[in-house]
Design a protein around this motif. Structure first.
Motif, PDB file in Angstrom:
ATOM      1  N   SER A  32      -0.290   7.880   6.547  1.00 28.70           N
ATOM      2  CA  SER A  32      -0.384   8.324   5.144  1.00 28.70           C
ATOM      3  C   SER A  32      -1.805   8.698   4.742  1.00 28.70           C
ATOM      4  N   SER A  33      -2.611   9.140   5.700  1.00 36.20           N
ATOM      5  CA  SER A  33      -3.994   9.522   5.410  1.00 36.20           C
ATOM      6  C   SER A  33      -4.052  10.795   4.584  1.00 36.20           C
ATOM      7  N   ALA A  34      -5.083  10.885   3.736  1.00 36.27           N
ATOM      8  CA  ALA A  34      -5.272  12.105   2.953  1.00 36.27           C
ATOM      9  C   ALA A  34      -6.735  12.399   2.659  1.00 36.27           C
ATOM     10  N   GLY A  35      -7.556  11.378   2.417  1.00 35.59           N
ATOM     11  CA  GLY A  35      -8.947  11.639   2.078  1.00 35.59           C
ATOM     12  C   GLY A  35      -9.763  10.358   2.022  1.00 35.59           C
ATOM     13  N   VAL A  36     -11.078  10.520   2.028  1.00 35.81           N
ATOM     14  CA  VAL A  36     -12.011   9.385   1.979  1.00 35.81           C
ATOM     15  C   VAL A  36     -13.190   9.760   1.093  1.00 35.81           C
ATOM     16  N   VAL A  37     -13.617   8.824   0.252  1.00 34.18           N
ATOM     17  CA  VAL A  37     -14.855   8.965  -0.509  1.00 34.18           C
ATOM     18  C   VAL A  37     -15.725   7.767  -0.153  1.00 34.18           C
ATOM     19  N   LEU A  38     -16.922   8.035   0.362  1.00 37.51           N
ATOM     20  CA  LEU A  38     -17.834   6.963   0.755  1.00 37.51           C
ATOM     21  C   LEU A  38     -18.955   6.825  -0.264  1.00 37.51           C
ATOM     22  N   GLY A  39     -19.354   5.581  -0.525  1.00 40.44           N
ATOM     23  CA  GLY A  39     -20.560   5.349  -1.300  1.00 40.44           C
ATOM     24  C   GLY A  39     -21.775   5.697  -0.451  1.00 40.44           C
ATOM     25  N   SER A  40     -22.941   5.778  -1.081  1.00 41.72           N
ATOM     26  CA  SER A  40     -24.120   6.281  -0.379  1.00 41.72           C
ATOM     27  C   SER A  40     -25.178   5.226  -0.079  1.00 41.72           C
ATOM     28  N   THR A  41     -24.881   3.957  -0.390  1.00 45.92           N
ATOM     29  CA  THR A  41     -25.848   2.892  -0.131  1.00 45.92           C
ATOM     30  C   THR A  41     -25.298   1.935   0.917  1.00 45.92           C
ATOM     31  N   PRO A  42     -25.908   1.900   2.114  1.00 44.28           N
ATOM     32  CA  PRO A  42     -25.394   1.018   3.157  1.00 44.28           C
ATOM     33  C   PRO A  42     -25.717  -0.447   2.878  1.00 44.28           C
ATOM     34  N   ALA A  43     -24.859  -1.328   3.344  1.00 40.34           N
ATOM     35  CA  ALA A  43     -25.086  -2.770   3.291  1.00 40.34           C
ATOM     36  C   ALA A  43     -24.914  -3.313   4.704  1.00 40.34           C
ATOM     37  N   TYR A  44     -25.564  -4.443   4.965  1.00 49.00           N
ATOM     38  CA  TYR A  44     -25.592  -4.982   6.322  1.00 49.00           C
ATOM     39  C   TYR A  44     -24.895  -6.332   6.373  1.00 49.00           C
ATOM     40  N   LEU A  45     -24.271  -6.613   7.528  1.00 46.74           N
ATOM     41  CA  LEU A  45     -23.421  -7.788   7.637  1.00 46.74           C
ATOM     42  C   LEU A  45     -24.165  -9.094   7.411  1.00 46.74           C
ATOM     43  N   ASP A  46     -25.465  -9.132   7.726  1.00 45.96           N
ATOM     44  CA  ASP A  46     -26.200 -10.382   7.547  1.00 45.96           C
ATOM     45  C   ASP A  46     -26.492 -10.683   6.082  1.00 45.96           C
ATOM     46  N   ARG A  47     -26.100  -9.766   5.195  1.00 48.02           N
ATOM     47  CA  ARG A  47     -26.354  -9.972   3.771  1.00 48.02           C
ATOM     48  C   ARG A  47     -25.068 -10.143   2.953  1.00 48.02           C
ATOM     49  N   CYS A  48     -23.936 -10.164   3.620  1.00 46.67           N
ATOM     50  CA  CYS A  48     -22.681 -10.318   2.872  1.00 46.67           C
ATOM     51  C   CYS A  48     -21.631 -10.978   3.760  1.00 46.67           C
ATOM     52  N   ASP A  49     -20.739 -11.720   3.126  1.00 47.50           N
ATOM     53  CA  ASP A  49     -19.594 -12.325   3.800  1.00 47.50           C
ATOM     54  C   ASP A  49     -18.372 -11.510   3.396  1.00 47.50           C
ATOM     55  N   LEU A  50     -17.892 -10.670   4.306  1.00 47.37           N
ATOM     56  CA  LEU A  50     -16.821  -9.745   3.948  1.00 47.37           C
ATOM     57  C   LEU A  50     -15.536 -10.451   3.541  1.00 47.37           C
ATOM     58  N   ARG A  51     -15.326 -11.659   4.036  1.00 44.13           N
ATOM     59  CA  ARG A  51     -14.120 -12.392   3.642  1.00 44.13           C
ATOM     60  C   ARG A  51     -14.131 -12.703   2.155  1.00 44.13           C
ATOM     61  N   LEU A  52     -15.342 -12.992   1.626  1.00 46.52           N
ATOM     62  CA  LEU A  52     -15.463 -13.439   0.241  1.00 46.52           C
ATOM     63  C   LEU A  52     -15.869 -12.319  -0.714  1.00 46.52           C
ATOM     64  N   THR A  53     -16.064 -11.116  -0.183  1.00 47.80           N
ATOM     65  CA  THR A  53     -16.488  -9.999  -1.022  1.00 47.80           C
ATOM     66  C   THR A  53     -15.386  -9.634  -2.017  1.00 47.80           C
ATOM     67  N   GLY A  54     -15.699  -9.770  -3.295  1.00 46.24           N
ATOM     68  CA  GLY A  54     -14.731  -9.429  -4.333  1.00 46.24           C
ATOM     69  C   GLY A  54     -14.792  -7.963  -4.688  1.00 46.24           C
ATOM     70  N   CYS A  55     -13.707  -7.443  -5.215  1.00 44.87           N
ATOM     71  CA  CYS A  55     -13.620  -6.029  -5.581  1.00 44.87           C
ATOM     72  C   CYS A  55     -12.875  -5.884  -6.902  1.00 44.87           C
ATOM     73  N   VAL A  56     -13.411  -5.019  -7.758  1.00 45.82           N
ATOM     74  CA  VAL A  56     -12.742  -4.673  -9.016  1.00 45.82           C
ATOM     75  C   VAL A  56     -12.585  -3.154  -9.048  1.00 45.82           C
ATOM     76  N   VAL A  57     -11.394  -2.703  -9.384  1.00 45.42           N
ATOM     77  CA  VAL A  57     -11.106  -1.267  -9.433  1.00 45.42           C
ATOM     78  C   VAL A  57     -10.863  -0.857 -10.881  1.00 45.42           C
ATOM     79  N   HIS A  58     -11.594   0.168 -11.312  1.00 42.02           N
ATOM     80  CA  HIS A  58     -11.409   0.741 -12.647  1.00 42.02           C
ATOM     81  C   HIS A  58     -10.851   2.162 -12.530  1.00 42.02           C
ATOM     82  N   GLN A  59      -9.965   2.496 -13.414  1.00 42.13           N
ATOM     83  CA  GLN A  59      -9.473   3.875 -13.517  1.00 42.13           C
ATOM     84  C   GLN A  59      -9.572   4.292 -14.978  1.00 42.13           C
TER      85      GLN A  59
END
Length: 265
Positions: free
Chosen positions: A160-187
């Motif tokens: 079901s692929s159609a498109g991708v939009v990437l942010g422009s600021t990279p982050a590195y694994l030693d600075r974040c715990d991906l399991r605990l990374t929270g996300c909020v989506v606004h529309q």
């Protein structure tokens, strides 16, 4: 399914991309339609697209979270191919008329610094292969009518692929715990979804491991520089023309997909 059936199914999906007219579920058209046959159909399309000059830039893992599996009525992950012409810039409005019934998913994208090839890839191998992560939004769409899909249907439809939009600021694994990374989506300024990285197979890194070990036996290597979309942290959000979608990830940043307003006659 016969070889002719597989070929015809691939042609039907390719045609649906062109005229944006969805087809009935393949599981209805071909009784006994299997996941193995579905991947065969996906790869037939990929072979045609690459022969036409399209360039593979990465892969996606889909249906990694319970909420997405429940939303689409499936019970395991799948994967698809990402092409260079599927990537959109944040600053440019995306024409929704090029899709059939698009939805948006917030994801933590991986960019690889070295190749990753299964089988036998471990979590440690995957971590060593990651260069950085980016906040991302994946646009999914279905060439199957009304999103009436089984696992095999979505696999055949390039996950079901159609498109991708990437942010422009990279982050590195030693600075974040991906399991605990929270996300909020606004529309359009309204909160439409919340989630965390742990929703993606316990960690998005597990999705990368699954992908490498799944495609490796097929002779597919995840190349250096590849973008890997590991799966959504929330349920998919239906796209509305003129309504931007922004995903904000703790410690990683945000990304916005801008959708052009609906044209009026």
């Amino acid at each position: 399914m016969t070889d002719e059936d597989l070929l015809q199914a691939a042609k039907s999906l390719i045609a649906a991309y062109g005229d944006r007219s969805p087809i009935p579920p393949l599981t209805d058209t071909y009784p006994g339609f299997t996941v193995l046959a579905a991947y065969d159909i996906q790869l037939r399309q990929v072979a045609q697209w690459t022969a036409e000059g399209r360039v593979i830039r990465g892969h996606k893992v889909g249906l990694t979270s319970t909420v997405m599996q429940r939303q689409l009525g499936v019970d395991q992950p799948d994967y698809g191919h990402l092409f260079a012409d599927m990537f959109h810039l944040e600053t440019l409005p995306i024409d929704t008329s090029t899709f059939i019934s698009p939805k948006v998913e917030p994801e933590i994208a991986f960019v690889l610094k070295r190749p990753l090839a299964g089988p036998g890839v471990s979590v440690a191998d995957a971590i060593s292969a990651i260069d950085y992560v980016l906040p991302a939004l994946e646009i999914i769409d279905s060439r199957i009518a009304d999103w009436k899909i089984t696992l095999a249907d979505t696999i055949a439809d390039n996950a079901s692929s159609a498109g991708v939009v990437l942010g422009s600021t990279p982050a590195y694994l030693d600075r974040c715990d991906l399991r605990l990374t929270g996300c909020v989506v606004h529309q359009g300024g309204e909160v439409v979804g919340t989630g965390a990285g742990g929703a993606v197979l316990g960690s998005p890194i597990n999705a990368l491991v699954w992908l490498a070990n799944t495609v490796g036996p097929l002779g597919i290597t995840l190349d250096a520089g590849s973008v890997i979309m590991p799966g959504s942290l929330t349920a998919a959000v239906a796209v509305a023309p003129g309504q931007p979608v922004t995903a904000t990830f703790d410690g990683i940043g945000s990304v916005t997909a801008s959708f052009a307003p609906q044209e009026t006659a």
